[in-house]
Design an enzyme around this catalytic site. Structure first.
Site, PDB file in Angstrom:
ATOM      1  N   HIS A 518      40.259  47.391  41.410  1.00 18.59           N
ATOM      2  CA  HIS A 518      40.189  46.059  40.955  1.00 18.59           C
ATOM      3  C   HIS A 518      39.125  45.257  41.689  1.00 18.59           C
ATOM      4  O   HIS A 518      39.049  44.335  42.839  1.00 18.59           O
ATOM      5  CB  HIS A 518      41.419  45.504  41.171  1.00 18.59           C
ATOM      6  CG  HIS A 518      42.887  45.925  40.179  1.00 18.59           C
ATOM      7  ND1 HIS A 518      43.918  45.831  40.342  1.00 18.59           N
ATOM      8  CD2 HIS A 518      42.087  46.263  39.078  1.00 18.59           C
ATOM      9  CE1 HIS A 518      44.601  46.081  39.272  1.00 18.59           C
ATOM     10  NE2 HIS A 518      44.078  46.462  38.194  1.00 18.59           N
ATOM     11  N   TYR A 519      38.488  46.108  42.726  1.00 22.05           N
ATOM     12  CA  TYR A 519      36.382  45.534  42.896  1.00 22.05           C
ATOM     13  C   TYR A 519      36.312  44.213  42.489  1.00 22.05           C
ATOM     14  O   TYR A 519      36.112  44.502  41.293  1.00 22.05           O
ATOM     15  CB  TYR A 519      35.753  47.235  43.589  1.00 22.05           C
ATOM     16  CG  TYR A 519      35.591  47.878  42.389  1.00 22.05           C
ATOM     17  CD1 TYR A 519      34.258  47.074  41.812  1.00 22.05           C
ATOM     18  CD2 TYR A 519      35.913  48.962  41.535  1.00 22.05           C
ATOM     19  CE1 TYR A 519      33.571  48.079  40.411  1.00 22.05           C
ATOM     20  CE2 TYR A 519      34.968  49.671  40.526  1.00 22.05           C
ATOM     21  CZ  TYR A 519      34.285  49.296  39.808  1.00 22.05           C
ATOM     22  OH  TYR A 519      33.586  49.777  38.858  1.00 22.05           O
TER      23      TYR A 519
END
Length: 588
Positions: A518-519
């Site tokens: 989920h960067y």
């Protein structure tokens, strides 16, 4: 070759290829606008050029195509016909694939955590564990989005890609465990983000088939959209001479045969280029095009178009720490279905079943074993600290895994994801090669609050495992000790035991940290783009994707990224029509 001819040939080629994928039961759509970049003209013209056919790019292109001529450039292939992408049980195989054509391009952050970025039409929605949930109302307000339009955009997405999951016993036990340890109230099945425990949505249907952002192209106007696959954009072109602000007017892209193509904007003040290449790709392309810090651009011998030192800054990746829970009883295959949204800043989720039993092969060609999305083969090797997760360490873990009996693999994982996070890092380029991953540092747990949240999350997981509601899927302490003693090189993370693990809780979090993919960041609102997602200091250029986020929305960002594509498509169209109407009235 004339435009109509190469499009017709491409339709036939794609239709044949789409149905050759073995094991894929879902019929691939017959998109008339889907083409190979090699078949595109050397020069073409459009009203909108969207770079990146991912989670935001597909809904954005589908929306803008209703009234305009749109080009969508995707560097990867289509997901249709690929059983690893399309089938729930096989999806970890995509993350394990490190070939040059894999839909998942592996990269390793400077922190030492192994990660993946999407290289496929549909983006990260083709690679993930499928959990679908909206952002909180507070997130929507703080982002400056119109709440009504955001809700309508979510609903537009959900009509095609979101489903209510079934609830096998393991997920039900996780739900009961969360409630018993105080993650209340129970909010039932909902897409909404609320404190407590809930059943979220999934992009896997009842047959286990994945539905992705690429499916949102069903909404597109076929006459208004062209999608090119294997189109690697190397640079955005700008008009600079005689202008106070650089104006984007075209792109250079390369096809799979190494031939160069150019696409230009049609004449008109409202036409735009929109970057939707993701949290790594969008800042990378801005820098390659001359928008970034002067020092970095000059070091790479790139002509400075705009000195913008915030490009690539504010990079974040939500830390994840996952714990394997061996089960004495069989468990069904499940991905993320239940989530506990805590008030102390963690999200607690779980996955279980046969996707953690047998897959792949070992070095001798015999069947190999892994734990699916949490396996060493995917880079999720939490039993050694991040910078020690070398190829050799992964090989040792796989060998140890192959020596274990099958009952060791019966169970599931419970994970905690740190909300936010507050810790940030940066991205920079090592060279001008568009195919090479940029260097990225996330600085996991740099901020003490993130580390505190991890510790509290691990403590909550331990209480869940020991709760009565989860008792059918756990061993007693004595049985657990026997199980773990048999497998002294157990290649997955289990709960720390005080007699054998002398690390502090904080060090345990640092040593076992993994990515949950989920960067975000690198082109953040207020830093690189304004509230309308226009690149500050330029004309005819926007960024619409997760690189604009300061914090990851909700427990999983994919719903919000898809929503943002639709939302901005509507806003761009409405603003364009309003300008044209005002101009018409002024001229009348």
């Amino acid at each position: 070759m004339e435009f109509s001819t190469w499009r017709s040939v491409s339709i036939i080629s794609f239709t044949i290829l789409a149905f050759l994928g073995s094991g894929y039961s879902q019929q691939a759509p017959r998109y008339s606008f889907l083409n190979q970049a090699a078949e595109a003209p050397a020069i073409s013209y459009y009203d909108y050029i969207i770079i990146g056919g991912g989670t935001a790019g597909c809904p954005l292109a589908a929306t803008l195509s209703q009234n305009h001529k749109v080009l969508l450039l995707e560097r990867g292939d289509a997901p249709y016909g690929n059983k690893n992408v399309s089938n729930m049980v096989n999806f970890p195989d995509t993350l394990q694939d490190t070939s040059p054509t894999s839909p998942a391009q592996r990269f390793v952050s400077e922190d030492g955590v192994i990660n993946s970025r999407a290289r496929v039409l549909g983006g990260g929605s083709c690679l993930n564990a499928g959990f679908y949930t909206r952002a909180s109302p507070n997130y929507v307000r703080e982002a400056g989005w119109d709440g009504r339009l955001a809700n309508e955009s979510y609903e537009w997405v959900e009509k095609i890609v979101a489903f209510e999951p079934t609830m096998p016993q393991w997920q039900t036990a996780l739900k009961e465990g969360l409630l018993e340890v105080g993650v209340t109230p129970f909010n039932g099945f909902t897409y909404d983000h609320e404190f407590g425990t809930k059943i979220g949505g999934t992009i896997f249907d009842s047959d286990g088939n994945r539905h992705t952002a690429a499916d949102l192209l069903e909404y597109a106007n076929p006459e208004g959209l062209t999608v090119l696959l294997h189109a690697r954009v190397s640079r955005i072109l700008f008009k600079v001479k005689g202008r106070s602000r650089p104006q984007a007017f075209g792109v250079i892209f390369w096809d799979q045969n190494g031939r160069k193509h150019k696409a230009y904007l049609n004449k008109g003040t409202d036409n735009e280029i929109i970057l939707s290449a993701g949290a790594l790709g969008s800042p990378q392309l801005l820098i390659l095009s001359g928008i970034g810090s002067r020092d970095q651009l000059e070091a790479l011998n790139i002509t400075v178009v705009l000195d913008q030192p915030m490009v690539g800054q504010g990079m974040s990746d939500n830390p994840m720490n996952a714990i394997f829970v061996p089960s004495p009883n069989p468990v069904a295959t499940t991905l993320i279905q239940v989530v506990g949204i805590t008030k102390f800043g963690c999200f607690i989720e779980g996955a279980s079943g046969s996707n953690f039993v047998v897959s792949g092969s070992n070095s001798e060609g015999a069947p190999g074993r892994n734990f699916g999305m949490f396996s060493p083969q995917t880079g999720q090797l939490a039993t050694v600290p991040p910078k020690e997760r070398t190829p050799e360490a992964i090989a040792r873990a796989v060998e140890a895994m192959n020596s274990l009996q099958e009952y060791h693999f019966q169970g599931g994982f419970i994970l905690e994801k740190t909300r936010g996070p507050l810790s940030t890092g940066f991205l920079k380029l090592n060279n001008q090669n568009i195919d090479e991953n940029p260097s990225v540092t996330f600085n996991y747990f740099k901020e003490p609050a993130d580390l505190e949240r991890c510790v509290r999350g691990i403590e909550a997981i331990e209480r869940i495992i020991k709760s009565p509601g989860f008792s059918n899927f756990t061993y007693s302490d004595v049985q657990m000790g026997t199980l773990l003693n048999i497998s002294t090189h157990f290649p997955v993370n289990t709960l720390p035991r005080s007699s054998e693990d002398t690390r502090s809780p904080e060090q345990y979090c640092r040593d076992t940290v993994m990515t949950i993919w989920h960067y975000h960041g690198g082109c953040q609102v207020g830093q690189v783009v304004d509230l309308d997602y226009k690149v500050i200091g330029t004309d005819a250029l926007r960024v619409v994707d997760g690189s604009t986020f300061r914090f990851s929305p909700g427990t999983n960002p994919q719903a919000t990224v898809m929503m943002l594509g639709r939302y901005m498509g509507i806003k761009i169209q409405n603003e364009r029509f309003a300008r044209q109407e005002a101009k018409r009235k002024n001229n009348s």
